[in-house]
Design an enzyme around this catalytic site. Structure first.
Site, PDB file in Angstrom:
ATOM      1  N   GLY A   1       0.820  -1.209   0.000  1.00 49.80           N
ATOM      2  CA  GLY A   1       0.000   0.000   0.000  1.00 49.80           C
ATOM      3  C   GLY A   1       0.853   1.258   0.000  1.00 49.80           C
ATOM      4  O   GLY A   1       1.739   1.410   0.855  1.00 49.80           O
TER       5      GLY A   1
ATOM      6  N   GLY B   1      -0.522   4.383   0.152  1.00 46.00           N
ATOM      7  CA  GLY B   1      -1.371   5.498   0.586  1.00 46.00           C
ATOM      8  C   GLY B   1      -0.664   6.271   1.692  1.00 46.00           C
ATOM      9  O   GLY B   1       0.569   6.267   1.784  1.00 46.00           O
ATOM     10  N   PHE B   2      -1.444   6.908   2.562  1.00 43.99           N
ATOM     11  CA  PHE B   2      -0.840   7.745   3.604  1.00 43.99           C
ATOM     12  C   PHE B   2       0.058   6.934   4.545  1.00 43.99           C
ATOM     13  O   PHE B   2       1.157   7.363   4.885  1.00 43.99           O
ATOM     14  CB  PHE B   2      -1.935   8.442   4.414  1.00 43.99           C
ATOM     15  CG  PHE B   2      -2.540   9.599   3.682  1.00 43.99           C
ATOM     16  CD1 PHE B   2      -1.872  10.809   3.602  1.00 43.99           C
ATOM     17  CD2 PHE B   2      -3.770   9.478   3.059  1.00 43.99           C
ATOM     18  CE1 PHE B   2      -2.416  11.877   2.923  1.00 43.99           C
ATOM     19  CE2 PHE B   2      -4.327  10.548   2.375  1.00 43.99           C
ATOM     20  CZ  PHE B   2      -3.645  11.754   2.305  1.00 43.99           C
ATOM     21  N   GLY B   3      -0.425   5.752   4.958  1.00 42.96           N
ATOM     22  CA  GLY B   3       0.341   4.954   5.912  1.00 42.96           C
ATOM     23  C   GLY B   3       1.580   4.345   5.276  1.00 42.96           C
ATOM     24  O   GLY B   3       2.698   4.482   5.788  1.00 42.96           O
TER      25      GLY B   3
ATOM     26  N   GLU C   1     -18.797  18.032   2.889  1.00 45.19           N
ATOM     27  CA  GLU C   1     -18.042  18.738   1.862  1.00 45.19           C
ATOM     28  C   GLU C   1     -18.715  18.615   0.489  1.00 45.19           C
ATOM     29  O   GLU C   1     -18.796  19.592  -0.265  1.00 45.19           O
ATOM     30  CB  GLU C   1     -16.601  18.221   1.848  1.00 45.19           C
ATOM     31  CG  GLU C   1     -15.897  18.658   3.135  1.00 45.19           C
ATOM     32  CD  GLU C   1     -14.478  18.148   3.326  1.00 45.19           C
ATOM     33  OE1 GLU C   1     -13.757  18.754   4.123  1.00 45.19           O
ATOM     34  OE2 GLU C   1     -14.090  17.153   2.705  1.00 45.19           O
TER      35      GLU C   1
ATOM     36  N   ASP D   1      -6.073   2.732   7.971  1.00 43.17           N
ATOM     37  CA  ASP D   1      -7.499   2.394   8.040  1.00 43.17           C
ATOM     38  C   ASP D   1      -7.755   0.907   8.259  1.00 43.17           C
ATOM     39  O   ASP D   1      -8.861   0.518   8.623  1.00 43.17           O
ATOM     40  CB  ASP D   1      -8.195   2.817   6.731  1.00 43.17           C
ATOM     41  CG  ASP D   1      -8.423   4.317   6.671  1.00 43.17           C
ATOM     42  OD1 ASP D   1      -8.012   5.030   7.603  1.00 43.17           O
ATOM     43  OD2 ASP D   1      -9.035   4.781   5.673  1.00 43.17           O
TER      44      ASP D   1
ATOM     45  N   ALA E   1      -6.128  10.496   7.858  1.00 42.25           N
ATOM     46  CA  ALA E   1      -4.794  10.526   7.261  1.00 42.25           C
ATOM     47  C   ALA E   1      -3.675  10.764   8.297  1.00 42.25           C
ATOM     48  O   ALA E   1      -2.649  10.066   8.259  1.00 42.25           O
ATOM     49  CB  ALA E   1      -4.764  11.573   6.151  1.00 42.25           C
TER      50      ALA E   1
HETATM   51  C1  LIG Z   1     -13.330  10.778   0.166  1.00 43.45           C
HETATM   52  C2  LIG Z   1     -12.427  10.715   1.363  1.00 43.45           C
HETATM   53  C3  LIG Z   1     -12.167  11.886   2.066  1.00 43.45           C
HETATM   54  C4  LIG Z   1     -11.331  11.853   3.176  1.00 43.45           C
HETATM   55  N1  LIG Z   1     -11.091  13.025   3.836  1.00 43.45           N
HETATM   56  C5  LIG Z   1     -10.220  13.021   4.860  1.00 43.45           C
HETATM   57  C6  LIG Z   1      -9.865  14.236   5.504  1.00 43.45           C
HETATM   58  O1  LIG Z   1     -10.361  15.314   5.143  1.00 43.45           O
HETATM   59  N2  LIG Z   1      -8.955  14.193   6.511  1.00 43.45           N
HETATM   60  C7  LIG Z   1      -8.387  13.019   6.918  1.00 43.45           C
HETATM   61  O2  LIG Z   1      -7.536  13.023   7.804  1.00 43.45           O
HETATM   62  N3  LIG Z   1      -8.721  11.850   6.356  1.00 43.45           N
HETATM   63  C8  LIG Z   1      -9.612  11.808   5.333  1.00 43.45           C
HETATM   64  N4  LIG Z   1      -9.948  10.633   4.728  1.00 43.45           N
HETATM   65  C9  LIG Z   1      -9.416   9.372   5.291  1.00 43.45           C
HETATM   66  C10 LIG Z   1      -7.995   9.134   4.847  1.00 43.45           C
HETATM   67  O3  LIG Z   1      -7.877   9.314   3.458  1.00 43.45           O
HETATM   68  C11 LIG Z   1      -7.611   7.728   5.266  1.00 43.45           C
HETATM   69  O4  LIG Z   1      -7.714   7.638   6.660  1.00 43.45           O
HETATM   70  C12 LIG Z   1      -6.201   7.389   4.827  1.00 43.45           C
HETATM   71  O5  LIG Z   1      -6.100   7.418   3.426  1.00 43.45           O
HETATM   72  C13 LIG Z   1      -5.795   6.018   5.355  1.00 43.45           C
HETATM   73  O6  LIG Z   1      -4.499   5.733   4.912  1.00 43.45           O
HETATM   74  P1  LIG Z   1      -4.088   4.229   4.573  1.00 43.45           P
HETATM   75  O7  LIG Z   1      -2.646   4.277   4.234  1.00 43.45           O
HETATM   76  O8  LIG Z   1      -4.554   3.325   5.645  1.00 43.45           O
HETATM   77  O9  LIG Z   1      -4.947   3.861   3.289  1.00 43.45           O
HETATM   78  P2  LIG Z   1      -4.999   4.547   1.868  1.00 43.45           P
HETATM   79  O10 LIG Z   1      -4.473   5.921   1.898  1.00 43.45           O
HETATM   80  O11 LIG Z   1      -6.383   4.319   1.375  1.00 43.45           O
HETATM   81  O12 LIG Z   1      -3.984   3.678   1.003  1.00 43.45           O
HETATM   82  C14 LIG Z   1      -4.196   2.331   0.713  1.00 43.45           C
HETATM   83  C15 LIG Z   1      -3.316   1.969  -0.473  1.00 43.45           C
HETATM   84  O13 LIG Z   1      -3.281   0.566  -0.611  1.00 43.45           O
HETATM   85  C16 LIG Z   1      -3.480   0.205  -1.957  1.00 43.45           C
HETATM   86  N5  LIG Z   1      -4.097  -1.105  -1.952  1.00 43.45           N
HETATM   87  C17 LIG Z   1      -5.265  -1.459  -1.363  1.00 43.45           C
HETATM   88  N6  LIG Z   1      -5.489  -2.767  -1.537  1.00 43.45           N
HETATM   89  C18 LIG Z   1      -4.448  -3.241  -2.237  1.00 43.45           C
HETATM   90  C19 LIG Z   1      -4.118  -4.532  -2.743  1.00 43.45           C
HETATM   91  N7  LIG Z   1      -4.901  -5.586  -2.535  1.00 43.45           N
HETATM   92  N8  LIG Z   1      -2.977  -4.663  -3.443  1.00 43.45           N
HETATM   93  C20 LIG Z   1      -2.159  -3.607  -3.685  1.00 43.45           C
HETATM   94  N9  LIG Z   1      -2.427  -2.372  -3.224  1.00 43.45           N
HETATM   95  C21 LIG Z   1      -3.554  -2.202  -2.510  1.00 43.45           C
HETATM   96  C22 LIG Z   1      -4.366   1.295  -2.515  1.00 43.45           C
HETATM   97  O14 LIG Z   1      -4.241   1.399  -3.927  1.00 43.45           O
HETATM   98  C23 LIG Z   1      -3.849   2.535  -1.783  1.00 43.45           C
HETATM   99  O15 LIG Z   1      -2.826   3.172  -2.500  1.00 43.45           O
HETATM  100  C24 LIG Z   1     -10.774  10.621   3.610  1.00 43.45           C
HETATM  101  C25 LIG Z   1     -11.044   9.448   2.906  1.00 43.45           C
HETATM  102  C26 LIG Z   1     -11.858   9.498   1.786  1.00 43.45           C
HETATM  103  C27 LIG Z   1     -12.145   8.228   1.016  1.00 43.45           C
END
Ligand SMILES: Cc1cc2nc3c(=O)[nH]c(=O)nc-3n(C[C@H](O)[C@H](O)[C@H](O)COP(=O)(O)OP(=O)(O)OC[C@H]3O[C@@H](n4cnc5c(N)ncnc54)[C@H](O)[C@@H]3O)c2cc1C
Length: 425
Positions: A8, A10-12, A167, A296, A311
């Site tokens: 992943g 994403g943010f994490g 929003e 998440d 995030a």
């Molecule tokens: C519409 C929306 C608005 C938001 N607004 C806010 C806000 O204003 N403020 C805030 O703090 N938070 C906000 N959030 C929440 C925030 O975006 C999440 O808490 C954050 O992105 C979590 O980070 P993460 O790294 O856990 O997951 P993510 O950032 O979702 O990253 C997950 C990554 O894993 C990859 N992935 C997933 N499954 C697989 C797989 N099987 N194989 C390979 N890759 C995979 C994905 O492509 C992605 O790149 C919002 C979320 C959404 C959807």
């Protein structure tokens, strides 16, 4: 050399990779998308204020200077914890240490049939599909002669009163009151309705009571209607049902539920009700100190409260998991994670919002300004920051939304009551 796999970007996952950049670990970051997505601004793509490339950056580019990190475009299918392998759709990756940051997806609370009528917002594709739906509704309304059917095209129902719902509602209210009124010839902005539907007693349930009330007041000032204590019992192509009440709306948008990535299930450890992996205080999973779950997808209680799915929490966990991986590689004990809550914000329209920073509660223009500065600060890349600032300044002054493109074939917009022929304009 220790092989560290991060699933992943994403943010994490990205925060973990950055923590491990330039260290002795040999890191492989796997993502099924080639870009890191700044999800907090997705609603701006869905409402035509920003272009996708403003909020998404290739992961490979972000990590280009980290010589010990390789980036792989692949889909993770499962984790073989006993064999220490990440199973991909087209291969496998062995690891010594694994960080899983696969995030979450939409949940329709056991009603998968609602998804086709009420799209959610999680990916660039989702945002473009939402934008298309919204813009097509205005086009259909422009051509519709029957006043009742036109009203249905101009009714937008958003399900879920969290930050994304608030929003979206603010942006749609602004579009219908300002943009539409000027650009179209037959649409009367007084016909447009934007409804924000929330099952709980108030909007923004994770923020202060004051923020909820002010968000509601600011939305109502923009012309949106807020329904709280209103549980959705049905969604179809023509609208939303709330128990005995029917709302006719050709555009329904979903901002209500999230469920953790299904990847957590393959770990064979306890999950919470949303499918999140219950992690240990150091973010590893029970019985496998070499596997960390963050963002998440992770469920962690701290001081009697759940660490929220936002995030900043994912980034803090990512940095911490990266540091713990290094400690493990260096044969040092891992350390427990501590979440620092830096506050929460939501924006309403182009120049209002609410913000809670501890005991300080802001609203209106100052909250929007704080929101703007924080989002610009965290957005990746100088070019994106500059372009987003220019677009926002333009929107602020003119109400114009520069990304109002309907891409792809449009097809027949209107159905005739007899059911067949396309109506001529
Ligand atoms: C519409 C929306 C608005 C938001 N607004 C806010 C806000 O204003 N403020 C805030 O703090 N938070 C906000 N959030 C929440 C925030 O975006 C999440 O808490 C954050 O992105 C979590 O980070 P993460 O790294 O856990 O997951 P993510 O950032 O979702 O990253 C997950 C990554 O894993 C990859 N992935 C997933 N499954 C697989 C797989 N099987 N194989 C390979 N890759 C995979 C994905 O492509 C992605 O790149 C919002 C979320 C959404 C959807």
């Amino acid at each position: 050399m220790a092989r560290v796999v991060i699933l992943g970007g994403g943010f994490g996952g990205l925060a973990a990779a950055r923590r491990l950049a330039g260290t002795e670990a040999q890191v492989t970051l796997v993502d099924r998308r080639n870009h890191h997505l700044f999800q907090p601004l997705l609603y701006q793509v869905a409402t035509a204020a920003l272009n996708p490339s403003n909020i998404a950056t290739p992961i490979r580019r972000i990590l280009r200077k980290a010589r010990n990190i390789e980036v792989i475009l692949a889909e993770g299918k499962a984790i073989d914890v006993a064999g220490r392998r990440l199973l991909l759709s087209d291969g496998e990756l062995p690891y010594d240490q694994l960080i899983i940051a696969a995030g979450a997806t939409h949940s329709y609370f056991g009603h998968p049939g609602w998804e086709s009528h009420a799209p959610g917002l999680k990916t660039v594709e989702d945002a473009l599909a939402m934008r298309r739906r919204v813009l097509l509704a205005f086009e259909a309304a422009e051509r519709e002669e029957d006043p009742e059917r036109r009203r249905r095209w101009l009714t937008f129902a958003i399900v879920g009163g969290g930050p994304t719902g608030v929003e979206l509602a603010g942006a749609l209210a602004e579009i219908s009151r300002h943009t539409v009124a000027v650009d179209f010839r037959h649409i009367d902005s007084r016909d447009a309705r934007v409804l924000l539907i929330e099952a709980g007693p108030r909007l923004l349930p994770t923020m202060s009571e004051e923020a909820s009330q002010r968000a509601r007041a600011q939305l109502e000032k923009l012309g949106a209607e807020v329904l709280t204590g209103a549980a959705v019992t049905g969604i179809d192509a023509e609208g939303v049902t709330l128990g005995e009440t029917r709302i006719w709306a050709r555009t329904v948008l979903w901002a209500a539920g999230v469920a953790a990535s299904p990847l957590g299930q393959s770990l064979g450890v306890p999950l919470d009700r949303a499918g999140r992996v219950r992690v240990q205080p150091d973010l590893s999973i029970p019985g496998h100190p070499e596997v960390f779950v963050i963002g998440d997808l992770a469920a962690l209680e701290q001081d009697g409260k759940s660490v929220p799915g936002v995030a900043p929490a994912a980034m803090q966990e990512g940095r911490h998991a990266g540091a713990n991986v290094l400690r493990a590689v260096r044969k040092q004990p891992t350390l427990p994670f501590h979440y620092v809550d830096k506050g929460s914000l939501a924006t309403i329209g182009r120049a209002a919002g609410v913000a809670d920073f501890g005991r300080v509660h802001l609203s209106g223009f100052v909250a929007w300004l704080a929101w703007l500065l924080i989002h610009i600060l965290y957005l990746i890349g100088f070019r994106n920051r500059l372009l987003v600032l220019i677009d926002w300044a333009w929107l602020y002054v003119t109400y114009d939304r520069g990304a109002r493109l309907i891409t792809g074939e449009v097809g027949p917009l209107l159905e005739s009551p007899q059911g067949g022929e396309r109506k001529s304009p």
